[in-house]
Write a protein that holds these residues in place. Sequence first.
Motif, PDB file in Angstrom:
ATOM      1  N   LYS A   9      35.375   5.510  42.321  1.00  0.00           N
ATOM      2  CA  LYS A   9      36.623   5.384  43.083  1.00  0.00           C
ATOM      3  C   LYS A   9      37.640   6.445  42.668  1.00  0.00           C
ATOM      4  O   LYS A   9      38.298   7.055  43.504  1.00  0.00           O
ATOM      5  CB  LYS A   9      37.194   3.977  42.897  1.00  0.00           C
ATOM      6  N   VAL A  10      37.745   6.678  41.366  1.00  0.00           N
ATOM      7  CA  VAL A  10      38.684   7.679  40.849  1.00  0.00           C
ATOM      8  C   VAL A  10      38.243   9.074  41.259  1.00  0.00           C
ATOM      9  O   VAL A  10      39.060   9.893  41.674  1.00  0.00           O
ATOM     10  CB  VAL A  10      38.821   7.554  39.301  1.00  0.00           C
ATOM     11  N   LYS A  11      36.934   9.358  41.161  1.00  0.00           N
ATOM     12  CA  LYS A  11      36.410  10.663  41.567  1.00  0.00           C
ATOM     13  C   LYS A  11      36.702  10.916  43.044  1.00  0.00           C
ATOM     14  O   LYS A  11      37.086  12.015  43.432  1.00  0.00           O
ATOM     15  CB  LYS A  11      34.894  10.757  41.337  1.00  0.00           C
ATOM     16  N   ALA A  12      36.539   9.901  43.861  1.00  0.00           N
ATOM     17  CA  ALA A  12      36.800  10.046  45.301  1.00  0.00           C
ATOM     18  C   ALA A  12      38.268  10.389  45.559  1.00  0.00           C
ATOM     19  O   ALA A  12      38.579  11.209  46.414  1.00  0.00           O
ATOM     20  CB  ALA A  12      36.415   8.758  46.026  1.00  0.00           C
ATOM     21  N   GLU A  13      39.162   9.793  44.799  1.00  0.00           N
ATOM     22  CA  GLU A  13      40.596  10.079  44.929  1.00  0.00           C
ATOM     23  C   GLU A  13      40.896  11.545  44.572  1.00  0.00           C
ATOM     24  O   GLU A  13      41.727  12.178  45.196  1.00  0.00           O
ATOM     25  CB  GLU A  13      41.428   9.147  44.053  1.00  0.00           C
ATOM     26  N   LEU A  14      40.217  12.066  43.555  1.00  0.00           N
ATOM     27  CA  LEU A  14      40.440  13.441  43.120  1.00  0.00           C
ATOM     28  C   LEU A  14      39.995  14.450  44.173  1.00  0.00           C
ATOM     29  O   LEU A  14      40.540  15.539  44.265  1.00  0.00           O
ATOM     30  CB  LEU A  14      39.691  13.738  41.828  1.00  0.00           C
ATOM     31  N   LYS A  15      38.995  14.081  44.960  1.00  0.00           N
ATOM     32  CA  LYS A  15      38.447  15.022  45.939  1.00  0.00           C
ATOM     33  C   LYS A  15      39.212  15.024  47.249  1.00  0.00           C
ATOM     34  O   LYS A  15      38.892  15.791  48.146  1.00  0.00           O
ATOM     35  CB  LYS A  15      36.972  14.708  46.168  1.00  0.00           C
ATOM     36  N   LYS A  16      40.215  14.180  47.366  1.00  0.00           N
ATOM     37  CA  LYS A  16      41.019  14.139  48.607  1.00  0.00           C
ATOM     38  C   LYS A  16      41.942  15.315  48.698  1.00  0.00           C
ATOM     39  O   LYS A  16      42.387  15.881  47.775  1.00  0.00           O
ATOM     40  CB  LYS A  16      41.838  12.853  48.666  1.00  0.00           C
ATOM     41  N   GLU A  33      47.093  16.702  33.340  1.00  0.00           N
ATOM     42  CA  GLU A  33      48.376  16.596  32.650  1.00  0.00           C
ATOM     43  C   GLU A  33      48.271  17.302  31.307  1.00  0.00           C
ATOM     44  O   GLU A  33      47.203  17.391  30.712  1.00  0.00           O
ATOM     45  CB  GLU A  33      48.785  15.138  32.465  1.00  0.00           C
ATOM     46  N   GLU A  34      49.401  17.790  30.857  1.00  0.00           N
ATOM     47  CA  GLU A  34      49.518  18.515  29.594  1.00  0.00           C
ATOM     48  C   GLU A  34      50.271  17.607  28.630  1.00  0.00           C
ATOM     49  O   GLU A  34      51.339  17.103  28.980  1.00  0.00           O
ATOM     50  CB  GLU A  34      50.281  19.795  29.898  1.00  0.00           C
ATOM     51  N   PHE A  82      49.057  14.956  19.374  1.00  0.00           N
ATOM     52  CA  PHE A  82      48.780  15.159  17.952  1.00  0.00           C
ATOM     53  C   PHE A  82      49.896  15.921  17.244  1.00  0.00           C
ATOM     54  O   PHE A  82      49.711  16.425  16.151  1.00  0.00           O
ATOM     55  CB  PHE A  82      47.449  15.906  17.777  1.00  0.00           C
ATOM     56  N   GLY A  83      51.055  16.034  17.895  1.00  0.00           N
ATOM     57  CA  GLY A  83      52.176  16.747  17.318  1.00  0.00           C
ATOM     58  C   GLY A  83      52.482  18.004  18.105  1.00  0.00           C
ATOM     59  O   GLY A  83      51.780  18.338  19.069  1.00  0.00           O
ATOM     60  N   PRO A  84      53.521  18.712  17.692  1.00  0.00           N
ATOM     61  CA  PRO A  84      54.015  19.840  18.474  1.00  0.00           C
ATOM     62  C   PRO A  84      53.136  21.088  18.464  1.00  0.00           C
ATOM     63  O   PRO A  84      53.402  22.027  19.211  1.00  0.00           O
ATOM     64  CB  PRO A  84      55.367  20.141  17.828  1.00  0.00           C
ATOM     65  N   ASP A  85      52.077  21.106  17.667  1.00  0.00           N
ATOM     66  CA  ASP A  85      51.264  22.318  17.541  1.00  0.00           C
ATOM     67  C   ASP A  85      49.939  22.274  18.288  1.00  0.00           C
ATOM     68  O   ASP A  85      49.226  23.269  18.323  1.00  0.00           O
ATOM     69  CB  ASP A  85      50.978  22.612  16.064  1.00  0.00           C
ATOM     70  N   THR A  86      49.582  21.118  18.857  1.00  0.00           N
ATOM     71  CA  THR A  86      48.294  20.991  19.543  1.00  0.00           C
ATOM     72  C   THR A  86      48.513  20.549  20.981  1.00  0.00           C
ATOM     73  O   THR A  86      48.939  19.425  21.232  1.00  0.00           O
ATOM     74  CB  THR A  86      47.373  19.983  18.829  1.00  0.00           C
ATOM     75  N   LEU A  87      48.211  21.447  21.889  1.00  0.00           N
ATOM     76  CA  LEU A  87      48.358  21.194  23.317  1.00  0.00           C
ATOM     77  C   LEU A  87      47.054  20.615  23.847  1.00  0.00           C
ATOM     78  O   LEU A  87      45.977  21.156  23.591  1.00  0.00           O
ATOM     79  CB  LEU A  87      48.680  22.512  24.024  1.00  0.00           C
ATOM     80  N   VAL A  88      47.161  19.494  24.566  1.00  0.00           N
ATOM     81  CA  VAL A  88      45.983  18.786  25.070  1.00  0.00           C
ATOM     82  C   VAL A  88      46.075  18.668  26.583  1.00  0.00           C
ATOM     83  O   VAL A  88      47.101  18.256  27.120  1.00  0.00           O
ATOM     84  CB  VAL A  88      45.881  17.381  24.433  1.00  0.00           C
ATOM     85  N   PHE A  89      44.991  19.023  27.261  1.00  0.00           N
ATOM     86  CA  PHE A  89      44.919  18.891  28.715  1.00  0.00           C
ATOM     87  C   PHE A  89      43.969  17.752  29.037  1.00  0.00           C
ATOM     88  O   PHE A  89      42.851  17.697  28.516  1.00  0.00           O
ATOM     89  CB  PHE A  89      44.449  20.196  29.360  1.00  0.00           C
ATOM     90  N   LYS A  90      44.438  16.848  29.899  1.00  0.00           N
ATOM     91  CA  LYS A  90      43.664  15.671  30.270  1.00  0.00           C
ATOM     92  C   LYS A  90      43.555  15.594  31.782  1.00  0.00           C
ATOM     93  O   LYS A  90      44.473  16.005  32.505  1.00  0.00           O
ATOM     94  CB  LYS A  90      44.369  14.397  29.788  1.00  0.00           C
ATOM     95  N   VAL A  91      42.455  15.013  32.244  1.00  0.00           N
ATOM     96  CA  VAL A  91      42.293  14.678  33.652  1.00  0.00           C
ATOM     97  C   VAL A  91      42.143  13.159  33.707  1.00  0.00           C
ATOM     98  O   VAL A  91      41.278  12.597  33.039  1.00  0.00           O
ATOM     99  CB  VAL A  91      41.116  15.423  34.320  1.00  0.00           C
ATOM    100  N   VAL A  92      43.042  12.528  34.420  1.00  0.00           N
ATOM    101  CA  VAL A  92      43.088  11.071  34.525  1.00  0.00           C
ATOM    102  C   VAL A  92      43.019  10.438  33.131  1.00  0.00           C
ATOM    103  O   VAL A  92      42.266   9.501  32.878  1.00  0.00           O
ATOM    104  CB  VAL A  92      41.984  10.525  35.459  1.00  0.00           C
ATOM    105  N   GLY A  93      43.782  11.000  32.201  1.00  0.00           N
ATOM    106  CA  GLY A  93      43.886  10.444  30.862  1.00  0.00           C
ATOM    107  C   GLY A  93      42.763  10.788  29.901  1.00  0.00           C
ATOM    108  O   GLY A  93      42.784  10.362  28.756  1.00  0.00           O
ATOM    109  N   SER A 119      33.874  21.915  31.350  1.00  0.00           N
ATOM    110  CA  SER A 119      34.472  20.830  30.592  1.00  0.00           C
ATOM    111  C   SER A 119      35.188  19.855  31.527  1.00  0.00           C
ATOM    112  O   SER A 119      35.003  18.636  31.450  1.00  0.00           O
ATOM    113  CB  SER A 119      35.447  21.392  29.555  1.00  0.00           C
ATOM    114  N   TYR A 120      35.992  20.400  32.424  1.00  0.00           N
ATOM    115  CA  TYR A 120      36.728  19.578  33.394  1.00  0.00           C
ATOM    116  C   TYR A 120      35.744  18.756  34.233  1.00  0.00           C
ATOM    117  O   TYR A 120      35.915  17.546  34.411  1.00  0.00           O
ATOM    118  CB  TYR A 120      37.578  20.492  34.283  1.00  0.00           C
ATOM    119  N   GLU A 121      34.699  19.393  34.722  1.00  0.00           N
ATOM    120  CA  GLU A 121      33.723  18.712  35.582  1.00  0.00           C
ATOM    121  C   GLU A 121      32.950  17.634  34.832  1.00  0.00           C
ATOM    122  O   GLU A 121      32.656  16.571  35.393  1.00  0.00           O
ATOM    123  CB  GLU A 121      32.775  19.731  36.209  1.00  0.00           C
TER     124      GLU A 121
END
Length: 117
Positions: free
Chosen positions: A110-117, A17-18, A22-33, A99-101
Amino acid sequence: MNIESLRTYCLSKPAVEETLPFGPDTLVFKVVGKVFLLTGLDSDPLSFNVKCDPDLAIELRERYDAVQPGYHMNKKHWNTITVDGSVSGRLLKEWIDHSYELVVDSLPAKVKAELKK
């Protein structure tokens, strides 16, 4: 790589998710939060922070001028990458993947297993 290709690449990964916490100038990418990449929307040239294995982080900083300790981040676990043309797009993507990995590997089984489906 530009901001749009960076966004497209990050969003192509499972469960990403994007956000702008931190405000409109910093874009943050998260995986499962959990954060795996941050970038300033007004940075010129483009730069971004990625999580990195501590030993690899040191090695990359010594090898590439475009890699510095993470700006406003834990310097042991984060690098700031400046997209200045000195590093190939392939390497930039490898560092984003790493970084993602790292973040996915820290998730419960359990969460990792869901991601690999």
